[in-house]
Write a protein that holds these residues in place. Sequence first.
Motif, PDB file in Angstrom:
ATOM      1  N   GLN A   1       0.815  -1.210   0.000  1.00 19.84           N
ATOM      2  CA  GLN A   1       0.000   0.000   0.000  1.00 19.84           C
ATOM      3  C   GLN A   1       0.855   1.269   0.000  1.00 19.84           C
ATOM      4  O   GLN A   1       0.383   2.319  -0.420  1.00 19.84           O
TER       5      GLN A   1
ATOM      6  N   GLU B   1      -5.158   7.407  -1.270  1.00 16.18           N
ATOM      7  CA  GLU B   1      -6.055   6.587  -0.456  1.00 16.18           C
ATOM      8  C   GLU B   1      -7.121   5.907  -1.308  1.00 16.18           C
ATOM      9  O   GLU B   1      -7.397   4.713  -1.136  1.00 16.18           O
TER      10      GLU B   1
ATOM     11  N   ASP C   1      -7.432   1.873  -1.772  1.00 19.52           N
ATOM     12  CA  ASP C   1      -8.710   1.269  -1.374  1.00 19.52           C
ATOM     13  C   ASP C   1      -9.304   0.422  -2.491  1.00 19.52           C
ATOM     14  O   ASP C   1     -10.036  -0.529  -2.235  1.00 19.52           O
TER      15      ASP C   1
END
Length: 80
Positions: A33, A59, A63
Motif C-alpha cells: 500500500q 487513499e 482502497d
Amino acid sequence: MELWLSEPDDGVSGLTVTKALWDDQPTWTERVQQYVPDELLELKNREWSESEDNTVTAEEFTDRMDPKTVTIEHDGGYTS
C-alpha cells in the motif's frame, strides 16, 4: 485469490514461504500500500484516466486494489 507455487530446485518449500507471508500479512500489505501510490499513482492519473476529473488520491487508489494472484518463487520471492 489464486496462489501459484513454482517448483523448488533447492529444497525451499513454497508452502513455507506462503506461511511466512500469511503470518506477516499486515507488514507486506502495508508495504504494497505504500509502494503503489509512490510508484503507480502518477502513472494511473496521467495515463489510465480518461480525463483530469477521473484522477484519484493515494487513499482512493489503494482502497480500490484487489489482488487476484500471488506467485511464490522457488527462491522465496513473490509477486502479487
